[in-house]
Enzyme design. Sequence first.
Site, PDB file in Angstrom:
ATOM      1  N   ASN A   1       0.862  -1.179   0.000  1.00 13.54           N
ATOM      2  CA  ASN A   1       0.000   0.000   0.000  1.00 13.54           C
ATOM      3  C   ASN A   1       0.899   1.229   0.000  1.00 13.54           C
ATOM      4  OD1 ASN A   1      -1.822   2.030   0.441  1.00 13.54           O
ATOM      5  ND2 ASN A   1      -2.217   1.510   2.582  1.00 13.54           N
TER       6      ASN A   1
ATOM      7  N   LYS B   1       0.037   4.234  -0.363  1.00 13.54           N
ATOM      8  CA  LYS B   1      -0.646   5.442   0.139  1.00 13.54           C
ATOM      9  C   LYS B   1      -0.450   6.599  -0.863  1.00 13.54           C
ATOM     10  CE  LYS B   1       0.301   3.693   4.715  1.00 13.54           C
ATOM     11  NZ  LYS B   1      -0.056   3.866   6.098  1.00 13.54           N
TER      12      LYS B   1
ATOM     13  N   HIS C   1      -9.629   1.137   4.570  1.00 14.90           N
ATOM     14  CA  HIS C   1      -8.361   1.365   5.271  1.00 14.90           C
ATOM     15  C   HIS C   1      -8.593   2.316   6.452  1.00 14.90           C
ATOM     16  CE1 HIS C   1      -4.255   2.667   6.074  1.00 14.90           C
ATOM     17  NE2 HIS C   1      -3.886   1.532   5.511  1.00 14.90           N
TER      18      HIS C   1
ATOM     19  N   GLU D   1      -7.037   4.783   7.443  1.00 14.99           N
ATOM     20  CA  GLU D   1      -6.873   6.212   7.126  1.00 14.99           C
ATOM     21  C   GLU D   1      -8.148   6.753   6.484  1.00 14.99           C
ATOM     22  OE1 GLU D   1      -3.135   5.691   5.090  1.00 14.99           O
ATOM     23  OE2 GLU D   1      -2.239   5.209   7.019  1.00 14.99           O
TER      24      GLU D   1
ATOM     25  N   GLU E   1      -5.654  -4.969  10.524  1.00 10.42           N
ATOM     26  CA  GLU E   1      -4.675  -3.908  10.729  1.00 10.42           C
ATOM     27  C   GLU E   1      -4.982  -3.183  12.037  1.00 10.42           C
ATOM     28  OE1 GLU E   1      -2.614  -2.798   6.874  1.00 10.42           O
ATOM     29  OE2 GLU E   1      -4.318  -1.461   7.036  1.00 10.42           O
TER      30      GLU E   1
ATOM     31  N   GLY F   1       2.135   2.400  10.763  1.00  8.46           N
ATOM     32  CA  GLY F   1       3.074   3.515  10.635  1.00  8.46           C
ATOM     33  C   GLY F   1       3.726   3.933  11.941  1.00  8.46           C
TER      34      GLY F   1
ATOM     35  N   SER G   1       3.134  -2.029  10.421  1.00  7.39           N
ATOM     36  CA  SER G   1       4.588  -2.015  10.623  1.00  7.39           C
ATOM     37  C   SER G   1       5.256  -3.350  10.295  1.00  7.39           C
ATOM     38  CB  SER G   1       4.917  -1.569  12.050  1.00  7.39           C
ATOM     39  OG  SER G   1       4.464  -0.243  12.260  1.00  7.39           O
TER      40      SER G   1
HETATM   41  C1  PEP Z   1      -0.932   0.233   5.866  1.00 10.59           C
HETATM   42  O1  PEP Z   1      -0.902   1.367   5.418  1.00 10.59           O
HETATM   43  O2  PEP Z   1      -1.845  -0.530   5.536  1.00 10.59           O
HETATM   44  C2  PEP Z   1       0.131  -0.195   6.772  1.00 10.59           C
HETATM   45  C3  PEP Z   1       0.059  -1.375   7.317  1.00 10.59           C
HETATM   46  O3  PEP Z   1       1.171   0.709   6.961  1.00 10.59           O
HETATM   47  P1  PEP Z   1       2.587   0.411   7.695  1.00 10.59           P
HETATM   48  O4  PEP Z   1       3.112  -0.895   7.141  1.00 10.59           O
HETATM   49  O5  PEP Z   1       3.437   1.573   7.340  1.00 10.59           O
HETATM   50  O6  PEP Z   1       2.301   0.281   9.164  1.00 10.59           O
END
Ligand code: PEP
Length: 249
Positions: A9, A11, A95, A97, A167, A173, A213
């Site tokens: 992803n 973003k 997601h 976000e 998630e 992040g 992460s």
């Molecule tokens: C994501 O954006 O779905 C995500 C898991 O981000 P990160 O790996 O940076 O935590």
Amino acid sequence: MRKKLIAANWKMYKMPDAARDFVSAFLPLVKDHSRDEIVLCPPYVCLPAVIEAVRGSQLGVGGQNIFWEKEGAYTGEISAPMLRAVGCSHVIIGHSEWRQYFGETDDTVNRKLKAALAAGLQPIVCVGEVLEEREAGLTQQVLERQCNLAFSDLSGLEAAPLIVAYEPVWAIGTGKTATPEMAADAHQVIRAQAAKAFGDETARNLRILYGGSVKPENAKALMSQTEIDGALVGGASLDPKSFAAIVLY
Ligand code: PEP
């Protein structure tokens, strides 16, 4: 056996040239890899460049969101048939976000999920608790609600292409990762909800990814859990070497 899927992803990062450069650097690193499926989800404007660059490889390409109508006066939105038409195979839906900044709700996730399935896209539906919910012992309740509403009014047959990403929002992040055991527990809750909504067979075949992460250093421990069917990777997917190291864990 469920084939694992590792999805990137990106973003709101990368211009089309940088997206093309990523694919040129990444493909040779994974050319002998066939164990898992790999999907890149770049920003919309990079989709044509990435779709062209991955042609002939084993990589799939997905969007990061859709609107649920096929077309209409919805300025700025993109529909599921539009993503299909440019060559996408997957789409991320719900997601955190989107839930946090753009008013995504369990109901809009359900509408988008139906639109994606109707258009022949493989949806990656994201669910997960925020830190306060985990600390209050509400993780199971939150996941049950999110899945229950997201999965409503769909048959097992219709939902067969569905992929879910667990998630935990506190791990996205932040550098914090759920332990493999925490993730496995959450995945069992999600699979149980899928069994209720779609029946045992669809639930058994449902791939549930972990996201939050994921890095080259922790990918192996997470991916070794039988309940974890792959990863949705944000930050660490922006660099071809780092994403390849995750894919090749
Ligand atoms: C994501 O954006 O779905 C995500 C898991 O981000 P990160 O790996 O940076 O935590």
